[in-house]
Design a protein around this motif. Structure first.
Motif, short mmCIF file in Angstrom:
data_model
loop_
_atom_site.label_atom_id
_atom_site.label_comp_id
_atom_site.label_asym_id
_atom_site.label_seq_id
_atom_site.Cartn_x
_atom_site.Cartn_y
_atom_site.Cartn_z
N ARG A 610 40.68 38.13 -15.63
CA ARG A 610 40.75 38.83 -14.35
C ARG A 610 39.69 38.33 -13.36
NH1 ARG A 610 39.91 44.72 -16.05
NH2 ARG A 610 38.66 43.69 -17.64
N LYS A 611 40.04 38.48 -12.08
CA LYS A 611 39.13 38.13 -10.98
C LYS A 611 38.70 36.67 -11.01
CE LYS A 611 37.50 42.87 -10.53
NZ LYS A 611 36.36 43.81 -10.54
N ASN A 612 39.67 35.81 -11.26
CA ASN A 612 39.49 34.37 -11.08
C ASN A 612 40.53 33.91 -10.05
OD1 ASN A 612 37.35 33.32 -12.93
ND2 ASN A 612 38.61 34.34 -14.47
N PRO A 613 40.22 32.88 -9.26
CA PRO A 613 41.06 32.55 -8.09
C PRO A 613 42.36 31.82 -8.44
CG PRO A 613 39.22 31.04 -8.24
CD PRO A 613 39.00 32.05 -9.31
N GLY A 614 43.27 32.51 -9.07
CA GLY A 614 44.54 31.89 -9.44
C GLY A 614 45.42 31.54 -8.27
N ASP A 615 45.22 32.19 -7.11
CA ASP A 615 46.10 31.94 -5.97
C ASP A 615 45.76 30.65 -5.23
OD1 ASP A 615 43.71 32.79 -4.86
OD2 ASP A 615 44.68 33.87 -3.21
N ARG A 616 44.71 29.94 -5.66
CA ARG A 616 44.40 28.65 -5.03
C ARG A 616 45.51 27.63 -5.28
NH1 ARG A 616 38.90 27.92 -3.74
NH2 ARG A 616 38.13 29.91 -2.96
N ASP A 617 46.16 27.76 -6.45
CA ASP A 617 47.28 26.89 -6.81
C ASP A 617 48.17 27.69 -7.77
OD1 ASP A 617 49.08 25.01 -7.64
OD2 ASP A 617 47.58 23.48 -8.19
N PRO A 618 49.01 28.58 -7.23
CA PRO A 618 49.76 29.51 -8.07
C PRO A 618 50.62 28.83 -9.14
CG PRO A 618 49.92 30.13 -5.76
CD PRO A 618 49.26 28.79 -5.79
N ASP A 619 51.23 27.71 -8.82
CA ASP A 619 52.10 27.04 -9.80
C ASP A 619 51.28 26.55 -11.00
OD1 ASP A 619 54.28 27.50 -8.20
OD2 ASP A 619 54.20 25.54 -7.21
N THR A 620 50.15 25.90 -10.73
CA THR A 620 49.30 25.43 -11.83
C THR A 620 48.75 26.60 -12.64
OG1 THR A 620 48.67 23.49 -10.52
CG2 THR A 620 47.24 24.06 -12.38
N TRP A 621 48.37 27.66 -11.93
CA TRP A 621 47.86 28.86 -12.61
C TRP A 621 48.92 29.45 -13.54
CZ3 TRP A 621 43.08 30.92 -13.03
CH2 TRP A 621 42.96 32.22 -13.47
N ASP A 622 50.15 29.58 -13.03
CA ASP A 622 51.23 30.14 -13.85
C ASP A 622 51.53 29.25 -15.05
OD1 ASP A 622 51.43 32.28 -12.17
OD2 ASP A 622 53.12 31.51 -11.02
N THR A 623 51.47 27.94 -14.84
CA THR A 623 51.69 27.02 -15.96
C THR A 623 50.63 27.21 -17.04
OG1 THR A 623 52.70 25.38 -14.48
CG2 THR A 623 51.89 24.59 -16.61
N ALA A 624 49.37 27.36 -16.60
CA ALA A 624 48.28 27.58 -17.56
C ALA A 624 48.48 28.88 -18.33
CB ALA A 624 46.94 27.58 -16.81
N LYS A 626 51.30 30.41 -19.00
CA LYS A 626 52.41 30.25 -19.95
C LYS A 626 51.93 29.54 -21.22
CE LYS A 626 56.13 30.19 -16.51
NZ LYS A 626 57.18 29.35 -15.84
N ARG A 627 51.04 28.58 -21.06
CA ARG A 627 50.54 27.85 -22.23
C ARG A 627 49.54 28.68 -23.04
NH1 ARG A 627 49.78 21.70 -19.73
NH2 ARG A 627 51.95 21.52 -18.97
N LEU A 628 48.91 29.67 -22.39
CA LEU A 628 47.93 30.50 -23.08
C LEU A 628 48.57 31.68 -23.81
CD1 LEU A 628 45.08 30.63 -20.40
CD2 LEU A 628 44.93 29.59 -22.65
N ARG A 629 49.68 32.20 -23.29
CA ARG A 629 50.25 33.43 -23.84
C ARG A 629 50.67 33.34 -25.30
NH1 ARG A 629 52.25 34.41 -18.24
NH2 ARG A 629 50.99 36.17 -17.49
N PRO A 630 51.12 32.18 -25.81
CA PRO A 630 51.44 32.13 -27.25
C PRO A 630 50.24 32.42 -28.15
CG PRO A 630 52.46 30.28 -26.10
CD PRO A 630 51.54 30.94 -25.12
N PHE A 631 49.02 32.30 -27.60
CA PHE A 631 47.84 32.53 -28.42
C PHE A 631 47.48 34.01 -28.52
CE2 PHE A 631 46.91 28.25 -26.48
CZ PHE A 631 47.34 27.54 -27.60
N GLY A 632 48.08 34.87 -27.69
CA GLY A 632 47.74 36.29 -27.76
C GLY A 632 47.98 36.99 -26.44
N VAL A 633 47.12 37.96 -26.12
CA VAL A 633 47.24 38.78 -24.91
C VAL A 633 46.34 38.20 -23.83
CG1 VAL A 633 46.91 41.07 -23.92
CG2 VAL A 633 47.71 40.84 -26.28
N VAL A 634 46.92 37.95 -22.65
CA VAL A 634 46.16 37.41 -21.52
C VAL A 634 46.09 38.48 -20.43
CG1 VAL A 634 45.99 35.58 -19.81
CG2 VAL A 634 46.96 35.08 -22.06
#
Length: 652
Positions: A610-624, A626-634
C-alpha cells in the motif's frame, strides 16, 4: 467475441440478481446444487441473511464465504477496514459489528440505504446478534426509544444479549440518572453485566456518578457518597407505589406471566409487553420523578413478574475497564475504588489531554494499596497521556503485578526529579511507549528495560534524542538484558547509524516479529545495497521470525534485494512482509516480482504494497501484481501521484 463475453457477463449478473430476489423459492438445496465456481461468483451478490444461512452448508463442502463478506465490507466501508481480516469469521464479524449498530439505532450510510429492505428486519438483527460479543449502549435522547424497544417487544433479543455479550460499551454525554430514558440504559447494563456474561466495560463518557454506579457492588468495596445520595433519595418509597401499566395492559397478577411465558417459547419472536411507568400519578402532576437507580429495583420495575428479578439479583464482576475522556472527577471516583477492586485485570485510561502529575501520583498510590492487599489481579495497564517519562517508572514501582504496560508521554512542563530509579526486577512482559517529548530520557528508559528480563514484546514510537546522540544504547540494552524478546516494533525513530546493533540483536534474540517502520534505515548507509543485504542475511538466520516490516524507509529501487530473503538453502520463513510507503515504482516492483519467481517463498506470503506510486505506470504495476499474486495475498491501495508533496516526502 468481446461483445459475446459482455453479454455473457450481463446474463450472469441477471441470474445472480434473480437468485438473490427469489432465494426463498429456490431454497438452500437449489443454491447448493450449483457448480462450485458458480457459487463462488454468486456470493458477493447475496444479502447478508442469505450469506449467513448458506455459510454452514458451504463450509461442509469446503467452500468459504470469505469473498462474500469482504465484498460487503468493501461496499460499505473504506478499503483499509478489510486489511488484516484473513479468515471468513473475522470478515463476517466485522460486517455484523458495523451493520448491527447502524440498523439497531437507525443510523444510515449509502450501503444501509440501498439494502434497508433486507436489513431492517428482526431476522437480520437476530443473525447479527448471534455473531457479536459486544453491545454499544448509546445514551443520547434519540436512542432511548430503541433501548426501550429492546426491553419490550424485543425482549428475546435482550435474552440473547445476556448469553453472548462479553463487552458493553457506553457512549453518552454526562447522564442524569434519574431520567426515565437513562434508567432504561441502566437496566440493560444491569442485565448484561450482572445477569449476563459481560465482564468488559468501555465508558466513553465523563460522568462521575455514572462511573460510580457502574462500579458499585461489582468488584470494589468503595461507595461513592454522591451515588448513595442519589440511591437513597426518597428511599421510603422503594419501588414506585403506583407502578401503573399504560396502554390498558393487564396487571401483573392478571395474566402478564402467562402471556410473556408463551412468547419466550420462540426466542426469535418479538414479544409485546406493556409499558411500565416510572412515574406515579401524583408525581406526574407535580413534575417530580421518583429516582430509581438501584439495580435490584430497576429489575423489578422492568421485569415485575417473569424476568430475571425473581429472588436477589446477582452482582457481576468487571474484569476489564476502559475509560475515555476521563477528567479529574471521574479519575477521583476510580482511584477511590481501585484499592479494593480485586477482580480488575486490565485498566485503560485515555484522555484527550495530558493527565496532571497529581492525577498520576494519586493513581500510583491507589495501585500500591491494591498491590499490597495481595489480592490484586491487575496485570494490564494502559494510560495516555503521562506528563513526563519518569511517571512510567513510578507506576511500575507501585504495582508489582503489572505484566503489560502501554503509555503515551506528552511532556507539557519540565518536572522536578523524583526519587532515584529502583533496581528491583519487574515482571513486565509487554511494554508500549509512545513519546511526543522533544527529548527522551534514554537513561530512564534503559534502566526500566534492564529491570524487565522477562520482556517479550516491546513497541517504542517517536523517541527523540539530543543532537549527536544515538539509539545504539537502546538496542545494546535489549541485546544484553532482554533475551526473551519475541516482538520488537520500533517506529518513527532514527536508526540509520545502528545497523551493527540491529544485526547483533537478531543474533541474540529469537524474534518472531520485527517492525522497523519510519526509521530512516538507509539514510546514512554509504552502500545501501550491501547494508540492506547484510540485514537480509541476518534475518534469514532467525528461523523464528515470521513478520518483517520495513514500511516508510524509502527503499525504492533497493526493494529487489528483499527477494533474497527466500534464496538459497536457508530461505527465510517470513510470511508477512510489509514494504508499504517506500516509493517503489512500477518498474522496480516488476523487477522484484521477477526475482521472486526465481527465489520462490517456501510458503504463502502476505505482501503489503500500500501507498506506493503504482499509477506512474499502471500497466507495468498491474503486470507486477499479477506475477506476485500466485505467491500469496497482495495488499494494495490507490495512490495519486498528483499529490506531489507526498511524492517528495516519500522520496527524500
Amino acid at each position: 467475441m468481446t461483445g459475446g463475453k459482455a453479454k455473457q457477463r450481463n446474463l450472469k449478473q441477471v441470474c445472480f440478481r434473480a437468485v438473490r430476489t427469489h432465494f426463498d423459492a429456490i431454497g438452500l438445496e437449489g443454491v447448493l446444487g450449483l457448480p462450485t465456481p458458480l457459487i463462488r461468483d454468486l456470493l458477493p451478490h447475496l444479502t447478508i441473511c442469505q450469506l449467513d444461512e448458506l455459510q454452514p452448508a458451504l463450509n461442509q463442502r469446503g467452500i468459504s464465504t470469505y469473498s462474500g463478506w469482504i465484498g460487503i465490507l468493501l461496499d460499505m466501508c473504506r478499503p483499509e477496514q478489510a486489511v488484516g481480516l484473513h479468515t471468513e469469521e473475522e470478515a463476517k464479524h466485522e460486517v455484523m459489528k458495523w451493520l448491527f449498530t447502524f440498523v439497531f439505532y437507525g443510523f444510515t450510510n449509502p450501503f444501509v440505504k440501498r439494502n434497508l429492505a433486507n436489513l431492517n428486519t428482526p431476522s437480520f438483527l437476530w443473525a447479527a446478534a448471534k455473531c457479536l460479543t459486544s453491545f454499544t449502549l448509546l445514551g443520547s435522547p434519540g436512542s432511548h426509544k430503541k433501548l426501550q424497544w429492546l426491553t419490550e417487544e424485543q425482549r428475546p433479543l435482550l435474552n440473547l444479549f445476556e448469553k453472548r455479550m462479553k463487552t458493553v460499551k457506553i457512549v453518552s454525554n454526562p447522564m442524569d440518572l434519574s431520567k426515565k430514558g437513562n434508567q432504561t440504559a441502566l437496566y440493560i447494563f444491569h442485565r448484561l453485566a450482572d445477569h449476563g456474561v459481560a465482564d468488559t466495560v468501555l465508558v466513553h463518557s465523563d460522568c462521575p456518578v455514572l462511573l460510580a454506579w457502574i462500579l458499585y457492588g461489582r468488584g470494589t468495596q468503595h461507595v461513592s457518597p454522591e451515588l448513595m445520595n442519589l440511591m437513597h433519595a426518597r428511599k421510603e418509597s422503594g419501588i414506585p407505589q403506583d407502578t401503573s401499566v399504560r396502554e390498558g395492559g393487564p396487571s401483573c397478577s392478571s395474566g402478564l406471566v402467562s402471556s410473556a411465558s408463551a412468547d419466550r417459547d420462540d426466542e426469535a419472536t418479538p414479544c409485546k409487553r406493556p409499558k411500565i411507568s416510572f412515574v406515579s400519578s401524583e408525581e406526574e402532576k407535580s413534575g417530580v420523578a421518583n429516582v430509581v437507580v438501584d439495580p435490584q429495583i430497576l429489575c423489578r420495575v422492568f421485569a415485575p413478574c417473569d424476568g430475571p428479578s425473581a429472588g436477589t439479583c446477582p452482582r457481576g464482576q468487571i474484569k476489564h475497564l476502559e475509560l475515555n475522556n476521563c477528567r479529574s472527577d471521574s479519575f477521583r471516583v476510580l482511584t477511590d475504588a481501585l484499592p479494593t477492586f480485586f477482580c480488575l485485570r486490565s485498566l485503560i485510561l485515555h484522555s484527550s489531554w495530558t493527565f496532571t502529575d497529581s492525577d498520576i501520583l494519586s493513581l500510583a498510590r491507589a495501585l500500591r494499596r491494591l498491590s499490597e492487599s495481595s489480592r490484586s489481579c491487575l496485570t494490564d495497564l494502559s494510560i495516555s497521556a503521562l506528563p513526563y517519562a519518569k511517571l512510567m517508572e513510578t507506576l511500575l514501582n507501585a504495582s508489582s503485578e503489572v505484566k503489560s504496560l502501554h503509555v503515551e508521554i506528552h511532556t507539557v512542563v519540565p518536572y522536578s526529579r523524583l526519587a532515584e530509579s529502583d533496581t528491583e526486577e519487574l515482571p513486565l512482559e509487554k511494554l508500549t511507549v509512545k513519546v511526543t517529548e522533544v527529548q527522551t530520557d534514554m537513561q530512564l528508559f534503559t534502566s526500566v528495560l534492564r529491570r524487565c528480563p522477562n520482556l517479550t514484546t516491546l513497541h517504542v514510537a517517536g523517541m527523540r534524542l539530543p543532537t549527536g546522540s544515538s539509539q545504539k544504547r537502546l538496542l545494546t540494552t535489549l541485546s544484553e538484558s532482554n533475551h526473551h524478546l519475541k516482538i520488537l516494533h520500533l517506529e518513527d525513530m532514527k536508526l540509520s547509524d545502528c545497523l551493527p546493533e540491529i544485526l547483533n540483536l537478531l543474533k541474540v534474540c529469537k524474534l518472531e516479529e520485527l517492525r522497523l517502520n519510519d526509521c530512516r534505515l538507509l539514510e546514512k548507509w554509504r552502500d545501501k545495497e550491501e547494508s540492506l543485504r547484510q540485514l537480509v542475511t541476518a534475518v534469514k538466520k532467525v528461523p523464528s521470525l515470521h513478520t518483517l516490516s520495513l514500511a516508510q524507509n524509502r527503499l525504492a529501487r533497493n526493494v529487489c534485494i528483499l527477494s533474497e530473503l527466500f534464496s538459497g538453502s536457508s530461505a527465510s520463513l517470513v510470511n508477512r512482509l510489509n514494504i508499504s510507503s517506500n516509493f517503489i515504482q512500477p518498474a522496480e516492483l516488476l523487477e522484484f516480482a521477477d526475482t521472486l519467481r526465481t527465489h520462490r517463498p517456501p510458503h504463502r506470503l502476505t505482501l503489503d504494497l500500500r501507498k506506493n506510486p503504482g499509477d506512474r505506470d499502471p500497466d507495468t504495476w498491474d503486470t507486477a501484481l499479477k506475477r506476485l499474486r500466485p505467491f500469496g495475498v497482495v495488499l494494495v491501495e490507490g495512490w495519486v501521484s498528483t499529490h506531489t508533496m507526498a511524492d517528495h516526502i516519500s522520496n527524500m
